[in-house]
Design a protein around this motif. Sequence first.
Motif, PDB file in Angstrom:
ATOM      1  N   GLN A  52      50.662  32.057  45.609  1.00 40.97           N
ATOM      2  CA  GLN A  52      50.909  31.212  46.925  1.00 40.97           C
ATOM      3  C   GLN A  52      52.851  30.396  46.393  1.00 40.97           C
ATOM      4  OE1 GLN A  52      50.169  31.549  50.437  1.00 40.97           O
ATOM      5  NE2 GLN A  52      48.732  32.624  48.981  1.00 40.97           N
ATOM      6  N   GLN A  53      52.503  29.630  45.536  1.00 43.73           N
ATOM      7  CA  GLN A  53      53.103  28.675  45.319  1.00 43.73           C
ATOM      8  C   GLN A  53      54.719  29.416  44.800  1.00 43.73           C
ATOM      9  OE1 GLN A  53      51.968  26.360  41.731  1.00 43.73           O
ATOM     10  NE2 GLN A  53      50.253  25.486  43.137  1.00 43.73           N
TER      11      GLN A  53
ATOM     12  N   SER B 279      59.741  31.502  46.292  1.00 43.78           N
ATOM     13  CA  SER B 279      60.997  32.942  46.812  1.00 43.78           C
ATOM     14  C   SER B 279      61.479  32.684  48.605  1.00 43.78           C
ATOM     15  CB  SER B 279      59.544  33.926  47.056  1.00 43.78           C
ATOM     16  OG  SER B 279      59.281  34.115  47.615  1.00 43.78           O
ATOM     17  N   GLY B 280      60.584  31.935  48.949  1.00 46.33           N
ATOM     18  CA  GLY B 280      61.272  31.730  50.057  1.00 46.33           C
ATOM     19  C   GLY B 280      61.048  33.201  51.047  1.00 46.33           C
TER      20      GLY B 280
ATOM     21  N   GLU C  33      40.144  32.529  39.546  1.00 45.88           N
ATOM     22  CA  GLU C  33      40.406  32.864  40.298  1.00 45.88           C
ATOM     23  C   GLU C  33      41.333  32.556  41.445  1.00 45.88           C
ATOM     24  OE1 GLU C  33      41.599  36.193  40.514  1.00 45.88           O
ATOM     25  OE2 GLU C  33      40.690  36.724  38.765  1.00 45.88           O
ATOM     26  N   LYS C  34      40.674  31.098  41.647  1.00 46.57           N
ATOM     27  CA  LYS C  34      41.346  30.442  43.275  1.00 46.57           C
ATOM     28  C   LYS C  34      42.832  29.856  42.310  1.00 46.57           C
ATOM     29  CE  LYS C  34      40.742  25.931  45.163  1.00 46.57           C
ATOM     30  NZ  LYS C  34      39.087  25.333  45.569  1.00 46.57           N
ATOM     31  N   ARG C  35      42.693  29.297  41.292  1.00 47.74           N
ATOM     32  CA  ARG C  35      43.867  28.949  40.265  1.00 47.74           C
ATOM     33  C   ARG C  35      44.919  30.419  40.636  1.00 47.74           C
ATOM     34  NH1 ARG C  35      48.191  27.126  40.120  1.00 47.74           N
ATOM     35  NH2 ARG C  35      49.253  26.301  38.207  1.00 47.74           N
ATOM     36  N   TYR C  36      44.895  31.377  40.192  1.00 44.26           N
ATOM     37  CA  TYR C  36      45.689  32.668  40.232  1.00 44.26           C
ATOM     38  C   TYR C  36      46.574  32.817  41.350  1.00 44.26           C
ATOM     39  CZ  TYR C  36      48.079  36.676  38.557  1.00 44.26           C
ATOM     40  OH  TYR C  36      48.467  37.654  38.941  1.00 44.26           O
ATOM     41  N   GLN C  37      45.292  32.292  42.897  1.00 47.89           N
ATOM     42  CA  GLN C  37      45.842  32.784  43.635  1.00 47.89           C
ATOM     43  C   GLN C  37      47.237  31.888  44.222  1.00 47.89           C
ATOM     44  OE1 GLN C  37      46.151  36.209  45.226  1.00 47.89           O
ATOM     45  NE2 GLN C  37      44.040  36.025  43.409  1.00 47.89           N
TER      46      GLN C  37
END
Length: 553
Positions: free
Chosen positions: A521-522, A527-528, A513-517
Amino acid sequence: MESLWKSKTRSFHFQGWKRLKSRQLFYLILLANALAVSFEGYAQGVLGGVNSSPDFIRTMDLSNVQDYYSPQYASDTKTIKLGGVTAVYYFGALWGAIFAGWIADKLGRRTGLQLGCLWCMLGTALEAGAQNTNMYICARVIAGLGVGHMNVIAPTWTSEVSESAHRGKSFALVFLTNYGNIALAYWIGFGLRFIDHGYSSIRWRLAFAIQAIFPLCLFCLLPILPESPRFLLTKHKDDKALEVLAHVRANGDATDPAVIQEFEEVKSNVRSTEDEKYTDGYWPIITGRGTGKLHFGRRAQLALWLPLMTQIGTGISATTIYTPTLVSAAGWGDVKSNWLSALNNTVGIGGTVIAMYIIDPLGRRKSLLIGSLAQSGTMWIIGAMSICTISYPNLSPQYGAASVSFIYVFTLIYSSTYLIINFNYPAEIFPTEVRARGMALGITGWAIGLGCGALYNPVLFQNMGGKGFFIFAGLNLLFFILVFLFLPETSGRSLEAINVLFETNNPLNYAMEKRYQEFRQQERAASGDDGGDYQEKMEVEEVGGRGDALPPV
């Protein structure tokens, strides 16, 4: 003139789906998958009436009693032999699943289901006409081969045409027919027992023959349906894939922004892995060797063990095995025993309807966690009430009624939580190019679990009685821990985005789940857009974007 007729006929049969609205086409595809799992449901339920038919018991030489007209003739059976001829069906399903996974990934979802229909119809014909044990065993294996095809490909196809917001509901709609046909088979068996006082061969031969209706209807329906757009992309049929996706999502509008976005996402995911060696065969999928950060081995373990532990350890098969003993101990007759068993499976239909409305908003993890605790609790109660039913004969009707009531409660909980997820989860966690083979691992676990249950449950309850339910109560608590630690959430996430969950080397859910979040975020940074509009957009995407492919039911 002849060529013109053939052209028009081919157009009508193979292109007629283009005339349908998106919702009509979507539901027609779901209907095809529902017919596929209907066969498996009926095949499970039909044994309740077949295995209690005196003529069937005599034909297969399964009774320990010599007098054919004795009340104990169909109930005092050779336990191991009866379990064996029942379990061999799942041996066929295991191999059918392995074949179907390869066929569906190489030749297509429709082709795989058509082959499955042929196996099912052949097996059904042989079951209905079986003259001895050897012929019946062969028939069971052949029917099992067919059901392995059905159970692998139907969930795979359903997952690939459903939007992420409604994927769970789509599965629940499909598997509603599964439990519905389990109940249908029980009620048919209940009705047929009144022919010639239950001694007629029609009681079991007709019951078997009826199940051929479902693969026959499916075989006729498949040619007028389009292939899965995700499968078409794996075969570089991009234009055809876009066309099918547009018809399933946007009434044929290939310029719809949501359709284009989904198409590009799936295409990018497929192209990034199509040259890898792990897309061929099963060994790289099972071991994970050469799959890098995709960690197929971990996914294979989840796909295999979730259905296996569902069938072998939740206790769903145990309740079916031991209910007749409870009914007998409570002093109820054979007729009441039969309709109580049929009613239990009818309750399962209600649980599947509940699953339609909770499996997506609540999520896969929470549904399984709640289901594990609730099933454990009911197993403790069923075990205690069962012991009291046998130990206190003067109060056996009251304790027996309580036991059967909580078996109904257990069935309701199981059908609203574990039932759907143990089929749809394996279909969700693998990428397109190996999804059918990944699903085959799930059906392998399902077949092993049911096959083992058919063998050990009669022996378990013959030796332990109601205390056997306490084992399942403990196993459900163990499953709670395993689900909490290792199963990541897939609800509301696209099939392509689920790959991100498995990129981390840590198999624990919190790390995935941490990797998915981090991935989210990336995406946000790329998207800016750092305002509330972005957050609102992400929330919409998390529950499936358009959200209009499956209307309220």
